[in-house]
Every structure is written in structure tokens, then in C-alpha cells.
Design a protein around this motif. Sequence first.
Motif, PDB file in Angstrom:
ATOM      1  N   ASP A 185     -10.283  59.986 -76.355  1.00  0.00           N
ATOM      2  CA  ASP A 185     -11.046  59.542 -75.077  1.00  0.00           C
ATOM      3  C   ASP A 185     -11.763  60.222 -74.417  1.00  0.00           C
ATOM      4  OD1 ASP A 185     -10.839  56.757 -75.829  1.00  0.00           O
ATOM      5  OD2 ASP A 185      -9.178  56.245 -74.194  1.00  0.00           O
ATOM      6  N   GLU A 186     -12.725  61.000 -75.027  1.00  0.00           N
ATOM      7  CA  GLU A 186     -13.482  62.148 -74.266  1.00  0.00           C
ATOM      8  C   GLU A 186     -14.486  61.619 -73.843  1.00  0.00           C
ATOM      9  OE1 GLU A 186     -15.013  66.793 -75.567  1.00  0.00           O
ATOM     10  OE2 GLU A 186     -13.600  65.784 -76.821  1.00  0.00           O
ATOM     11  N   THR A 187     -14.794  62.164 -72.674  1.00  0.00           N
ATOM     12  CA  THR A 187     -16.274  62.122 -71.733  1.00  0.00           C
ATOM     13  C   THR A 187     -16.790  63.309 -71.635  1.00  0.00           C
ATOM     14  OG1 THR A 187     -15.305  60.304 -70.517  1.00  0.00           O
ATOM     15  CG2 THR A 187     -17.141  61.210 -69.658  1.00  0.00           C
ATOM     16  N   ARG A 188     -18.130  63.521 -71.782  1.00  0.00           N
ATOM     17  CA  ARG A 188     -19.157  64.415 -71.540  1.00  0.00           C
ATOM     18  C   ARG A 188     -20.115  64.726 -70.584  1.00  0.00           C
ATOM     19  NH1 ARG A 188     -18.543  68.546 -75.752  1.00  0.00           N
ATOM     20  NH2 ARG A 188     -16.367  68.342 -76.635  1.00  0.00           N
ATOM     21  N   VAL A 189     -20.143  65.431 -69.766  1.00  0.00           N
ATOM     22  CA  VAL A 189     -21.363  65.807 -68.914  1.00  0.00           C
ATOM     23  C   VAL A 189     -21.262  64.689 -67.896  1.00  0.00           C
ATOM     24  CG1 VAL A 189     -23.827  66.231 -68.504  1.00  0.00           C
ATOM     25  CG2 VAL A 189     -22.705  66.937 -70.609  1.00  0.00           C
ATOM     26  N   SER A 190     -20.213  64.397 -67.123  1.00  0.00           N
ATOM     27  CA  SER A 190     -20.217  63.418 -65.892  1.00  0.00           C
ATOM     28  C   SER A 190     -20.487  62.004 -66.475  1.00  0.00           C
ATOM     29  CB  SER A 190     -21.398  63.767 -64.894  1.00  0.00           C
ATOM     30  OG  SER A 190     -21.111  65.064 -64.311  1.00  0.00           O
ATOM     31  N   GLY A 191     -19.938  61.829 -67.728  1.00  0.00           N
ATOM     32  CA  GLY A 191     -19.944  60.463 -68.091  1.00  0.00           C
ATOM     33  C   GLY A 191     -21.268  60.101 -69.181  1.00  0.00           C
ATOM     34  N   ALA A 192     -21.967  60.999 -69.305  1.00  0.00           N
ATOM     35  CA  ALA A 192     -23.384  60.843 -69.784  1.00  0.00           C
ATOM     36  C   ALA A 192     -23.158  60.239 -71.424  1.00  0.00           C
ATOM     37  CB  ALA A 192     -24.295  61.927 -69.991  1.00  0.00           C
ATOM     38  N   LEU A 193     -21.746  60.745 -71.908  1.00  0.00           N
ATOM     39  CA  LEU A 193     -21.424  60.481 -73.351  1.00  0.00           C
ATOM     40  C   LEU A 193     -20.115  60.115 -73.359  1.00  0.00           C
ATOM     41  CD1 LEU A 193     -22.809  60.238 -76.139  1.00  0.00           C
ATOM     42  CD2 LEU A 193     -21.719  62.590 -76.591  1.00  0.00           C
ATOM     43  N   ARG A 194     -19.692  58.968 -73.915  1.00  0.00           N
ATOM     44  CA  ARG A 194     -18.394  58.647 -73.505  1.00  0.00           C
ATOM     45  C   ARG A 194     -17.592  58.233 -75.237  1.00  0.00           C
ATOM     46  NH1 ARG A 194     -21.154  56.401 -69.609  1.00  0.00           N
ATOM     47  NH2 ARG A 194     -21.192  54.380 -70.602  1.00  0.00           N
ATOM     48  N   MET A 195     -16.823  58.833 -75.680  1.00  0.00           N
ATOM     49  CA  MET A 195     -16.135  58.714 -76.930  1.00  0.00           C
ATOM     50  C   MET A 195     -14.856  58.114 -76.734  1.00  0.00           C
ATOM     51  SD  MET A 195     -17.220  62.365 -78.635  1.00  0.00           S
ATOM     52  CE  MET A 195     -17.464  62.927 -76.950  1.00  0.00           C
ATOM     53  N   ILE A 214     -18.596  55.288 -79.740  1.00  0.00           N
ATOM     54  CA  ILE A 214     -19.380  56.119 -78.802  1.00  0.00           C
ATOM     55  C   ILE A 214     -20.304  55.425 -78.082  1.00  0.00           C
ATOM     56  CG2 ILE A 214     -20.588  58.281 -78.531  1.00  0.00           C
ATOM     57  CD1 ILE A 214     -19.629  58.868 -81.755  1.00  0.00           C
ATOM     58  N   GLU A 215     -20.185  55.781 -76.588  1.00  0.00           N
ATOM     59  CA  GLU A 215     -21.174  54.638 -76.042  1.00  0.00           C
ATOM     60  C   GLU A 215     -22.012  55.812 -74.812  1.00  0.00           C
ATOM     61  OE1 GLU A 215     -18.505  52.079 -73.862  1.00  0.00           O
ATOM     62  OE2 GLU A 215     -17.879  53.506 -72.726  1.00  0.00           O
ATOM     63  N   ALA A 216     -22.882  55.203 -74.103  1.00  0.00           N
ATOM     64  CA  ALA A 216     -23.669  56.304 -73.301  1.00  0.00           C
ATOM     65  C   ALA A 216     -24.356  55.210 -72.283  1.00  0.00           C
ATOM     66  CB  ALA A 216     -24.753  57.152 -73.825  1.00  0.00           C
ATOM     67  N   ASP A 217     -24.889  55.606 -71.345  1.00  0.00           N
ATOM     68  CA  ASP A 217     -25.853  54.536 -70.551  1.00  0.00           C
ATOM     69  C   ASP A 217     -27.229  54.823 -70.715  1.00  0.00           C
ATOM     70  OD1 ASP A 217     -23.596  53.589 -69.009  1.00  0.00           O
ATOM     71  OD2 ASP A 217     -23.781  55.232 -67.781  1.00  0.00           O
ATOM     72  N   LEU A 218     -27.946  53.649 -71.065  1.00  0.00           N
ATOM     73  CA  LEU A 218     -29.325  53.728 -71.344  1.00  0.00           C
ATOM     74  C   LEU A 218     -29.824  52.643 -70.512  1.00  0.00           C
ATOM     75  CD1 LEU A 218     -30.808  55.377 -73.559  1.00  0.00           C
ATOM     76  CD2 LEU A 218     -30.752  53.401 -74.967  1.00  0.00           C
ATOM     77  N   ASP A 219     -30.807  53.206 -69.830  1.00  0.00           N
ATOM     78  CA  ASP A 219     -31.496  52.302 -68.649  1.00  0.00           C
ATOM     79  C   ASP A 219     -30.456  51.619 -67.732  1.00  0.00           C
ATOM     80  OD1 ASP A 219     -34.095  52.712 -69.928  1.00  0.00           O
ATOM     81  OD2 ASP A 219     -33.976  50.861 -71.058  1.00  0.00           O
ATOM     82  N   GLY A 220     -29.550  52.355 -67.301  1.00  0.00           N
ATOM     83  CA  GLY A 220     -28.513  52.212 -66.295  1.00  0.00           C
ATOM     84  C   GLY A 220     -27.696  50.988 -67.082  1.00  0.00           C
ATOM     85  N   THR A 221     -27.506  50.726 -68.602  1.00  0.00           N
ATOM     86  CA  THR A 221     -26.995  49.733 -69.085  1.00  0.00           C
ATOM     87  C   THR A 221     -25.944  50.535 -70.213  1.00  0.00           C
ATOM     88  OG1 THR A 221     -28.398  48.200 -68.847  1.00  0.00           O
ATOM     89  CG2 THR A 221     -26.765  47.709 -70.588  1.00  0.00           C
TER      90      THR A 221
END
Length: 445
Positions: free
Chosen positions: A101-111, A180-187
Motif C-alpha cells: 500500500d505504498e504512496t510516492r511523492v506526497s501522495g502523487a502516486l498511490r499503490m 494504482i491511482e493518482a490525482d488528475l485535474d484534482g480527481t
Amino acid sequence: MLSELLAAWISRQRWFGGKGRPIDELSIDSDVELTPGLRHLIVAVWQEGSRDRYQVLLGERDSLPDRLSHALIGTVGDHYLYDAVHDSDRMSWLLEGMARDETRVSGALRMRHVPGVTIDTSQRSLVLGAEQSNTSLVYGDAYICKLFRRLIPGVNPELEVVTALAARHAPHIAQPYGWIEADLDGTGTTLAIMQEYLATANDGWDLALTSVRDLYASMPEISAAEAGGDFAAESLRLGVATARVHHELAQAFPTETVEIHEIKRMAETFRRRLGRAVAEVPELRQHVEAVEDAYHQVELLTNAVPVQRVHGDYHLGQVMRTPTDWVVLDFEGEPGQPLAERRALYSPLRDVAGMLRSFDYAARHLLAGRSGAADLEPRAEEWADRNREAFLEGYRSGGGVITRADAALLRAFELSKAVYEVVYEARNRPTWVSIPLAAFRPRPV
């Protein structure tokens, strides 16, 4: 320099959606280091004033082994840059990141992994080569991870559906393991989904075509029921599985009813599409009266129609036969449609109509452009009718509802899809136009 290399490389990829148009600009919106020698990029591609964003896993090595030469993007200085999805050594990060459940770069990329599951991080990856719009990695015989190359802001419907159904212990789906998820346009946006890999399962389309080949190879006096590869029992089981999936979807997500004025509006939309199709494909003109009558029957309905979450792109290529039962895959809906439309509520008869059309395609696919096709047409019709009827019988016995009024709606859905198919084939595979044209003959439901 990197942007130029990516622009030249991305235009040649099978999953790139802007083929045939020049790239005006490519920029890197996100660049996250995952491990030494592996970066996760989100790149923005501008073409003719519109922007699309794509996901790239960028590998970097001082020397590139022969096994990765086909994945080369270019060189910067003494470093080789390449599409790292083909590098099983680098792709172990997918399993390890989701397992932790890893998160990279202040939540920019979340697994993330599904609560309660265990992920075996020792599995090695292999890229499947058949996909056009995404990239799928198979890990041993345990997992399949689908990377969405073109990114659309929001939660992918497949992740939403399979995790909700898995939480209900629903049958007929492949177990989800992580995403895997990330925020795109705040979503929050889905970048990848990992599910159970059905290593011993068979593709529904392939099984159906095997049955059709067996029938065509048999003696003329042998019926579809008597041919060695009769598929009707499987079609019945598939109908049961489809009804059960619809039931689980109705339990897991909200349901509504659509008032009759909305149904009439839908029929009018179908009618306008028919008009545009006839203008493009004149062969449709002789069927207009029958299609118009089917749409009119929908306008005569007097009761509201229940709607719910559905599959949205249902056909034989979306189902797999395991040793025990049928499993339904790819709950994304139609990838070319907006996300809100893919998550909208529809009558489950839309899925039923999609599968009925798929039976017709399976029956006639082998006849397209083939000499002597006219002699085999009655056998194609027999196979399609037999399997359509078996599927509908299974759907009803599995709890699916098709009332007399539903039959009118189902016929309208099916003909509307066939109209779309006629236009598609005329544009892309003219020798196949005869397949959807066969849909306009009268048929029982």
C-alpha cells in the motif's frame, strides 16, 4: 530532449489514440521515481488544439539487453531509455508497491491492495501482446495487471464494479487484488487494476468459433444440435451467469426507474441514428420500415423501465469459461465513451442485446468474404438462433426478467446496435457488412 524522444516514440505505439495526426506539443505533467532506473510519467499530448494524457513507465539502463531492444525509446547521453513494461526486473515494483500500500511523492502516486488479500511478490511479469488501447502484464499464472495508457480523470468503472462485487463474494467475476491511482485535474484517477489471472480459462469467442467450425465441417444433414461442437449448453450457462451478474450489480449499486417519456426519447434517438446510417449505407434502406416498427413498439410501452449498473460492452470476447463456470471480464463499458456515460444506469437488456449480436457475429464471422458463403448461410442462421434461444432461456432461469414489454425493448436495443454495426463495417470492413444486415430479419425472443 526527453519530450522530443517521447513524441517520436509515442506516435508509433498501438495504444496511442492520435495516430495519423501530427503532435503539436508533448509535455511531462508528472515524473515520479519509483525505484532507481524506473520512473512513472504522465505525459500530455496536444493535437489540433485538444489534449490527451498518457501513462508511461520509463526505464533507464547504462546498457540495454537484446530482450529489451524492441522497447527502446531513445538515448540521452550514455543512458538508454525504454518502455519498462517489457522489463520483468523493473515491473516487480507493481506487486511490491501494491502489497505494501505504498504512496510516492506526497501522495502523487498511490499503490493499493484490496483489504484482506495477500499478493505474492515473487511472480515474474510478461506483457500480453494483443491489446490495442491498454497494456496488460501477466504475473506467473496468478495475476493480470491492466495499465491504462490513455488516462481519463476519475475512477475506472471496472475497478468500481469488481471491488464492489468482490466485497459481496459475487460469483462470475475475476478476483481483484490491487490498483494504482493518482490525482488528475484534482480527481482520483485509476492508472492500473490487478486481478486474478484465469490461466486455465478459455475465451468465449474462441469457443464459439470452434463450435461454428465444427458445424460447417460436418455433413450437411447434421444439425447444429447434433454437431460435435454444439455450444448451446454453454450458451445456456452463460445466460444464467449473466442474470446473476445483473442481480449482483443491482444489489451493489443504486437502481432507478426510467419513466416512459424518457423511453420514448430514447426511441427517437435510435430513429435519428437510423436516418444518419441509411444516408451513409444505402443497403439499410430496405430494412427501415421493420426497424421503425420495432422502435414504435417501444414508444407504445406504458410502464416505467427499471435501470441499473450494467456491463455496457457485453459480447463473447468479454467472457471466459473456467473449468467450473463462466466469468465476466472488463466492466469498463465502451472505452470511447465519456466516463459519466459508462457509469450511468441502463436497462440490463442492453447487455442481453449485446450478447445476442455477438452470437450472430460468431455464426457469420467465418463466412465474410468466403466463396460458397451463401450455401452455409442457413447453417449460420441455425447456429445463431439455437444459441440465442439457449442464452435467453438461461437468462430467464437465472432470474433475469424478459416480459412481453421487455421483448420489445430488447429488440429495439438489438436493432440499434446492428445499425451501428452496419455503419462501422461499411467504414472499416466492407466485406463484413452482411453480418449485421442479417439482424433485420424477423426473430423470436
